[in-house]
Design an enzyme around this catalytic site. Structure first.
Site, PDB file in Angstrom:
ATOM      1  CE  LYS A  22    -112.347   4.703  46.874  1.00 39.41           C
ATOM      2  NZ  LYS A  22    -111.332   3.638  46.812  1.00 39.41           N
ATOM      3  CG  ASN A  23    -113.978   2.430  49.526  1.00 38.70           C
ATOM      4  OD1 ASN A  23    -113.485   2.245  48.549  1.00 38.70           O
ATOM      5  ND2 ASN A  23    -113.613   2.912  50.638  1.00 38.70           N
ATOM      6  NE  ARG A  92    -105.965  -3.564  49.610  1.00 39.71           N
ATOM      7  CZ  ARG A  92    -104.857  -4.262  49.813  1.00 39.71           C
ATOM      8  NH1 ARG A  92    -104.047  -4.089  48.958  1.00 39.71           N
ATOM      9  NH2 ARG A  92    -104.868  -5.002  50.890  1.00 39.71           N
ATOM     10  CB  CYS A 116    -103.832   4.332  48.045  1.00 37.58           C
ATOM     11  SG  CYS A 116    -105.084   5.488  46.953  1.00 37.58           S
ATOM     12  NE  ARG A 121    -104.612  -0.738  51.374  1.00 34.30           N
ATOM     13  CZ  ARG A 121    -105.374   0.011  50.504  1.00 34.30           C
ATOM     14  NH1 ARG A 121    -104.898   0.738  49.690  1.00 34.30           N
ATOM     15  NH2 ARG A 121    -106.643  -0.044  50.653  1.00 34.30           N
ATOM     16  N   PRO A 122    -101.402  -5.983  53.871  1.00 34.87           N
ATOM     17  CG  PRO A 122    -101.178  -7.182  55.780  1.00 34.87           C
ATOM     18  CD  PRO A 122    -101.353  -5.760  55.156  1.00 34.87           C
ATOM     19  CG  ASP A 304    -111.102   5.629  53.482  1.00 32.50           C
ATOM     20  OD1 ASP A 304    -109.708   5.215  53.600  1.00 32.50           O
ATOM     21  OD2 ASP A 304    -111.902   5.014  53.151  1.00 32.50           O
ATOM     22  CB  ILE A 326    -106.786   2.326  59.804  1.00 37.22           C
ATOM     23  CG1 ILE A 326    -107.840   2.842  60.783  1.00 37.22           C
ATOM     24  CG2 ILE A 326    -106.970   1.276  58.717  1.00 37.22           C
ATOM     25  CD1 ILE A 326    -108.372   1.607  61.373  1.00 37.22           C
ATOM     26  NE  ARG A 397    -107.518   4.483  42.154  1.00 34.45           N
ATOM     27  CZ  ARG A 397    -106.705   3.673  42.328  1.00 34.45           C
ATOM     28  NH1 ARG A 397    -105.490   3.629  42.512  1.00 34.45           N
ATOM     29  NH2 ARG A 397    -107.045   2.435  43.017  1.00 34.45           N
TER      30      ARG A 397
HETATM   31  N1  EPU Z   1    -105.238  -5.700  57.257  1.00 34.34           N
HETATM   32  C1  EPU Z   1    -104.410  -6.697  57.590  1.00 34.34           C
HETATM   33  N2  EPU Z   1    -104.750  -8.107  56.942  1.00 34.34           N
HETATM   34  C2  EPU Z   1    -105.582  -8.195  56.192  1.00 34.34           C
HETATM   35  C3  EPU Z   1    -106.632  -7.137  55.728  1.00 34.34           C
HETATM   36  C4  EPU Z   1    -106.401  -5.954  56.254  1.00 34.34           C
HETATM   37  O1  EPU Z   1    -103.401  -6.603  58.115  1.00 34.34           O
HETATM   38  O2  EPU Z   1    -105.997  -9.398  55.392  1.00 34.34           O
HETATM   39  C5  EPU Z   1    -105.011  -4.324  57.927  1.00 34.34           C
HETATM   40  C6  EPU Z   1    -104.344  -3.407  56.787  1.00 34.34           C
HETATM   41  O3  EPU Z   1    -103.175  -3.610  56.415  1.00 34.34           O
HETATM   42  C7  EPU Z   1    -104.844  -1.953  57.065  1.00 34.34           C
HETATM   43  C8  EPU Z   1    -106.105  -2.434  57.843  1.00 34.34           C
HETATM   44  O4  EPU Z   1    -106.066  -3.832  58.228  1.00 34.34           O
HETATM   45  O5  EPU Z   1    -103.955  -1.656  57.806  1.00 34.34           O
HETATM   46  C9  EPU Z   1    -107.400  -2.130  57.400  1.00 34.34           C
HETATM   47  O6  EPU Z   1    -107.672  -2.841  56.202  1.00 34.34           O
HETATM   48  P1  EPU Z   1    -109.003  -3.135  55.578  1.00 34.34           P
HETATM   49  O7  EPU Z   1    -109.149  -4.672  55.130  1.00 34.34           O
HETATM   50  O8  EPU Z   1    -110.046  -2.714  56.390  1.00 34.34           O
HETATM   51  O9  EPU Z   1    -109.139  -2.244  54.459  1.00 34.34           O
HETATM   52  P2  EPU Z   1    -109.146  -2.394  52.753  1.00 34.34           P
HETATM   53  O10 EPU Z   1    -110.155  -3.442  52.546  1.00 34.34           O
HETATM   54  O11 EPU Z   1    -107.613  -2.724  52.174  1.00 34.34           O
HETATM   55  C10 EPU Z   1    -110.948  -0.644  52.616  1.00 34.34           C
HETATM   56  C11 EPU Z   1    -111.113   0.635  51.601  1.00 34.34           C
HETATM   57  C12 EPU Z   1    -110.019   1.524  52.156  1.00 34.34           C
HETATM   58  C13 EPU Z   1    -110.429   2.023  53.666  1.00 34.34           C
HETATM   59  C14 EPU Z   1    -110.333   0.816  54.442  1.00 34.34           C
HETATM   60  C15 EPU Z   1    -110.750   1.216  55.885  1.00 34.34           C
HETATM   61  C16 EPU Z   1    -111.802  -0.419  49.472  1.00 34.34           C
HETATM   62  C17 EPU Z   1    -111.265  -0.729  48.167  1.00 34.34           C
HETATM   63  N3  EPU Z   1    -110.701   0.340  50.316  1.00 34.34           N
HETATM   64  O12 EPU Z   1    -109.705  -1.197  52.280  1.00 34.34           O
HETATM   65  O13 EPU Z   1    -110.404   2.816  51.006  1.00 34.34           O
HETATM   66  O14 EPU Z   1    -109.342   2.879  53.687  1.00 34.34           O
HETATM   67  O15 EPU Z   1    -111.130  -0.196  53.858  1.00 34.34           O
HETATM   68  O16 EPU Z   1    -112.097   1.496  55.996  1.00 34.34           O
HETATM   69  O17 EPU Z   1    -112.889  -0.529  50.023  1.00 34.34           O
HETATM   70  C18 EPU Z   1    -110.010   4.787  50.288  1.00 34.34           C
HETATM   71  O18 EPU Z   1    -111.151   4.740  49.752  1.00 34.34           O
HETATM   72  O19 EPU Z   1    -109.072   5.950  50.200  1.00 34.34           O
HETATM   73  C19 EPU Z   1    -109.383   3.547  50.775  1.00 34.34           C
HETATM   74  C20 EPU Z   1    -108.014   3.331  51.084  1.00 34.34           C
END
Ligand code: EPU
Length: 420
Positions: A22-23, A92, A116, A121-122, A304, A326, A397
């Site tokens: 998915k991701n 997302r 989610c 999640r900034p 995850d 995380i 999803r």
């Molecule tokens: N973070 C920041 N600033 C940013 C980006 C991230 O502070 O600009 C923080 C987030 O708030 C969070 C942490 O960094 O606390 C991790 O964020 P990351 O950017 O790594 O995650 P993401 O891109 O929002 C993706 C997956 C998530 C998965 C995470 C970590 C997608 C669409 N989503 O999210 O997937 O948990 O990487 O591996 O790829 C899921 O599949 O259930 C899911 C939530």
């Protein structure tokens, strides 16, 4: 809206075939808009997040043809217009259109993404990176307008190895002038999958899968064929399930290296596993040892899988601890597990203790997010009696064909539309 209904406490045997990640897929589809010709992506999971991205591509007038797990995307004539907020809010990964459209048109207008509710999640790291490449970011009422006269390669150090920021900056930098170096980059398998996709189109990206990624900008990206990597979170979810109710349950079409951190925890819990080149066969042991889990960026224990793992820990003999590092709010499944008979307690918003083993009984429970839903599906399959999981659309999803896959190995599980 749907609910999932499960009659639990049945042994599961046979084979579960893992789908494309998915991701990874949710990044590859937006990345396709960078291509100046048509691209073909295979092994795309049939999940609602992909349907949502398809709607966004349609809103941009891209030509999209889907046939089973293959998607063909021709973005050569797309229009760069505002993606309707109701579409970008659906998931997302809509934020990947920021990097892709900025790279292609030097301008993008898009709202804050959905996804989610598991923490704040900034996207500050994404925006800071775009600015470092020469873009101007303006934000009003959650609408981002990002523009650049030109994008110029530079060195970008991420404060945190964010998956989303790493991919978005690769997308933004791929056609920038000169060389971009991303340090403290995320190393997840989908980062490598996206970099390979872009390289297949003619991009010059090296170092993906390490903490330093180098991108030499190119002018043109051509047609290519690419496959989505197997989903290591889906793999891990079924491995956890197999550790509870598996009887020679084989999880196939996988890359065992991607779930190394989970394999190591299951070994500590004394789960017998037979690990092949592209499969793992598991039979649930009579007793499980407790373990402590700390979520980390890849190759650490994935956040995850933390919620599915919590269900497994309810059946271990003794005290297990979970430290979620995380996200700030990823324990809502514990309230539901407790309704079913678990003894899980939140020590702080990011630390929980689970004491087992406890008998689980089927109840009406609520899926607050995707992986919470997975945690409850596993609990329902272990529990005595009937479990009804409300808000089950979250599960759909991220898990392709979950009802069929589980039914095929002997589970009594069905999906029901609400009000029917
Ligand atoms: N973070 C920041 N600033 C940013 C980006 C991230 O502070 O600009 C923080 C987030 O708030 C969070 C942490 O960094 O606390 C991790 O964020 P990351 O950017 O790594 O995650 P993401 O891109 O929002 C993706 C997956 C998530 C998965 C995470 C970590 C997608 C669409 N989503 O999210 O997937 O948990 O990487 O591996 O790829 C899921 O599949 O259930 C899911 C939530």
């Amino acid at each position: 809206m749907h609910k999932i209904i499960i009659e639990g406490n049945k042994k599961l045997s046979g084979n579960i075939r893992i789908s494309g990640s998915k991701n990874s897929a949710v990044a590859l589809v937006p990345a396709a808009v960078l291509c100046d010709e048509e691209v073909t992506i295979a092994n795309v999971p049939n999940i609602s997040d992909i349907d949502a991205l398809d709607e966004i591509l349609n809103s941009l007038n891209a030509k999209v043809v889907r046939n089973e797990d293959v998607i063909k995307i021709d973005s050569s004539k797309i229009s760069n217009k505002l993606i309707p907020e109701n579409l970008s809010k659906k998931l997302r990964a809509s934020y990947y259109f920021m990097g892709a459209l900025l790279s292609k048109f030097k301008k993008v207008e898009i709202h804050f993404p959905g996804g989610c509710s598991i923490g704040a999640r900034p996207i500050n790291l994404h925006l800071k990176g775009f600015e470092a490449l020469g873009a101007k970011v303006e934000e009003k009422d959650n609408l981002f307008v990002i523009t650049a006269d030109k994008l110029v390669g530079t060195k970008i150090n991420l404060d945190f190895a964010s998956v989303g920021a790493t991919i978005n900056l690769m997308l933004a930098a791929v056609k920038a002038e000169g060389t971009t170096i991303i340090t403290n980059a995320a190393k997840e398998p989908h980062i490598v999958n996206v970099a390979t996709f872009l390289n297949n189109m003619g991009a010059k990206i090296s170092g993906a899968g390490t903490s330093e990624i180098k991108i030499i900008g190119v002018d043109y990206l051509h047609s290519c064929f690419h496959e989505v990597v197997p989903d290591y979170i889906e793999t891990g979810t079924y491995m956890i399930l197999a550790s509870l109710v598996g009887e020679n349950l084989t999880i196939e079409n996988i890359i065992p290296d991607h779930v190394e951190s989970l394999i190591s925890k299951l070994e500590d819990m004394e789960v017998p596993m037979k690990i092949g080149m592209d499969y793992i066969t598991i039979t649930a042991p009579k007793t499980l040892k407790p373990v402590n889990i700390k979520t980390q960026v890849y190759p650490g224990f994935p956040t995850d899988l933390q919620q599915p793992m919590a269900t497994l820990l309810t059946q271990a003999t003794g005290k297990s601890m979970i430290n979620e590092t995380i996200y700030e709010n990823r324990f809502l499944n514990l309230l539901e597990l407790n309704k079913m008979g678990a003894t899980a307690e939140l020590l702080t918003p990011q630390k929980a203790i689970i004491v087992g083993p406890c008998g689980l009984t089927g109840k009406k429970v609520y899926a607050s997010d995707l992986r919470a839903g997975a945690s409850l599906v596993i609990a329902g399959l272990v529990a005595e009696g009937k479990t009804i999981i409300e808000n089950a659309d979250y599960v759909l999803r991220g898990y392709e064909g979950i009802i069929e896959k589980l039914t095929n190995v002997g589970a009594k599980i069905k999906l029901q539309e609400v009000n029917k």
